[in-house]
Scaffold this active site. Structure first.
Site, PDB file in Angstrom:
ATOM      1  N   HIS A  33     -53.140 -54.472  24.453  1.00 46.13           N
ATOM      2  CA  HIS A  33     -51.952 -54.713  23.607  1.00 46.13           C
ATOM      3  C   HIS A  33     -51.550 -56.093  23.738  1.00 46.13           C
ATOM      4  CE1 HIS A  33     -51.603 -50.749  21.659  1.00 46.13           C
ATOM      5  NE2 HIS A  33     -51.157 -50.167  22.845  1.00 46.13           N
ATOM      6  N   ASP A  81     -59.037 -46.503  22.974  1.00 44.93           N
ATOM      7  CA  ASP A  81     -57.550 -46.479  23.385  1.00 44.93           C
ATOM      8  C   ASP A  81     -57.206 -45.579  21.823  1.00 44.93           C
ATOM      9  OD1 ASP A  81     -55.252 -46.959  25.375  1.00 44.93           O
ATOM     10  OD2 ASP A  81     -54.566 -46.924  23.285  1.00 44.93           O
ATOM     11  N   HIS A  93     -54.438 -46.109  20.638  1.00 45.75           N
ATOM     12  CA  HIS A  93     -53.479 -47.246  19.942  1.00 45.75           C
ATOM     13  C   HIS A  93     -54.362 -48.241  19.531  1.00 45.75           C
ATOM     14  CE1 HIS A  93     -50.941 -44.907  22.631  1.00 45.75           C
ATOM     15  NE2 HIS A  93     -50.367 -44.481  21.449  1.00 45.75           N
ATOM     16  N   ASP A 111     -56.099 -41.968  25.834  1.00 49.04           N
ATOM     17  CA  ASP A 111     -54.810 -41.249  25.130  1.00 49.04           C
ATOM     18  C   ASP A 111     -55.188 -40.535  23.854  1.00 49.04           C
ATOM     19  OD1 ASP A 111     -55.249 -43.868  24.307  1.00 49.04           O
ATOM     20  OD2 ASP A 111     -53.181 -44.595  24.816  1.00 49.04           O
TER      21      ASP A 111
HETATM   22 ZN   LIG Z   1     -53.038 -46.314  24.236  1.00 49.61          ZN
END
Ligand SMILES: [Zn+2]
Length: 369
Positions: free
Chosen positions: A143, A180, A182, A268
């Site tokens: 991120h 991931d 996200h 995740d």
């Molecule tokens: Zn994540």
């Protein structure tokens, strides 16, 4: 040939504070709790499963070093690096940048050891010391854009390692495959206009960051077409994820023909994760890893370096990561004891609305060349 594996006990000492997701605040009803959702025990449990199961005996242990400041500065701004280092000297540490990513005193050293862990595994793969490898690092990185940390990420570990591979080791083209759950927004922004680095992110549609990771975000300037986002609907299971990898990721890797593949390996999307709503099991992670390995044999001599990203279920993350590492090493030692539960859930077959998203993004692969 061998599979490299890297973990350091200091990763397990990252202090994520007493909040749950947001900092504890009685005024708004947020109680302190023993384990922040990004507490490193989830990753430590994965490492201990690797050791206790005996998988460690099939791996070549690699040792992390601290990433140097000049290595961080290939990706990050001097202001960001300086701020993290200075907050890390405070008695109670600081925050990576968004107020939900706490680190304790000494957090700078743990974060540089995470970036250095990614560097070591990527270096070992590029230099042929190992055929492929897994960097089980913490905190995560994908991120973080150039000028801040966010989403529990301090420095963008994989991007720091990729920049070094490009600029120091002379690797011509690198692909980053991020599964991931996200969006890999930081990696996307760092390589936005760089046609030598293909970035592909498969994630849950509008999960985190908010309103990020749409299919129309495709890179800019000379990098246009070299960023692919595949926002999968909530509730996507093994079937949808494997379809996405086989019909978007694999063709993109064939078209791009990188010299190295880096997987930003978040656990995740797993069916028990508290921070997303996908249904992937250890079977799905095993299949995605094998698909990447197979195409890597075709395009880059099998050079795959996986770098740990998120994953927040201390119960199930260890088995998903374990499946990836077993697949890299080409061994099968342990059956996932939770598979009868998570594999028995409905939702593992590819659904038409999932297929439609994948097929739409698959058309963009034609612009990679
Ligand atoms: Zn994540």
């Amino acid at each position: 040939m061998s599979t490299g594996y890297l973990w350091h006990e200091l990763y397990g000492w990252a202090d994520t504070g007493s909040g749950s997701l947001f900092p504890a605040d009685p005024g708004v009803g947020l109680q302190p709790i023993a384990h922040h959702v990004a507490h490193p025990d989830t990753k430590r449990r994965m490492h201990e499963l690797v050791v206790v199961s005996g998988l460690i005996d099939h791996l070549q242990r690699l040792q992390p070093r601290h990433a140097g400041e000049e290595e961080l500065l290939r990706v990050h701004t001097p202001e960001h690096v300086r701020r993290i280092r200075s907050e890390s000297r405070l008695p109670k540490g600081g925050d990576a940048g968004d107020g939900i990513s706490p680190f304790g005193r000494g957090g700078y050293e743990i974060a540089t050891l995470a970036a250095g862990g990614a560097i070591e595994v990527v270096d070992a793969v590029v230099q042929g010391r190992v055929e492929n490898g897994y960097a089980l690092v913490h905190p995560c990185g994908h991120h973080a854009p150039a000028d801040t940390g966010m989403g529990f990420c301090v420095f963008n570990n994989a991007a720091v390692a990729v920049k070094r591979a490009r600029e120091v080791l002379g690797v011509p083209k690198v692909a980053v495959v991020d599964w991931d759950v996200h969006h890999g927004n930081g990696t996307q922004s760092i390589f936005w206009d760089d046609p030598s680095v293909l970035t592909v992110s498969i994630h849950q549609d509008r999960c985190f960051p908010p309103n990020s990771g749409f299919g129309h975000e495709r890179g800019g300037g000379a990098g246009h077409g070299y960023n692919l986002n595949l926002p999968l609907p909530p509730g996507t299971g093994d079937g949808g994820y494997l379809y996405a990898v086989e019909n978007v990721v694999v063709p993109a890797l064939r078209a791009f023909a990188p010299d190295l593949i880096v997987v930003a390996s978040g656990m995740d999307p797993n069916a028990m994760d508290p921070l997303a709503r996908q249904l992937v099991t250890s079977r799905g992670f095993r299949g995605m890893t094998q698909a990447v390995l197979d195409v890597a044999q075709e395009v880059c001599g099998g050079k795959v370096a996986m770098v740990q990203e998120g994953g927040y279920s201390p119960h199930y993350v260890p088995f998903c990561g374990y499946a990836c590492i077993e697949t890299l090493a080409g061994v099968r030692l342990l059956d996932d004891p939770l598979f009868p539960v998570v594999g028995g859930m409905h939702g593992h077959d590819l659904e038409p609305h999932q297929k439609a998203v994948c097929d739409e993004i698959a058309e963009l692969v034609a612009d990679i060349g």
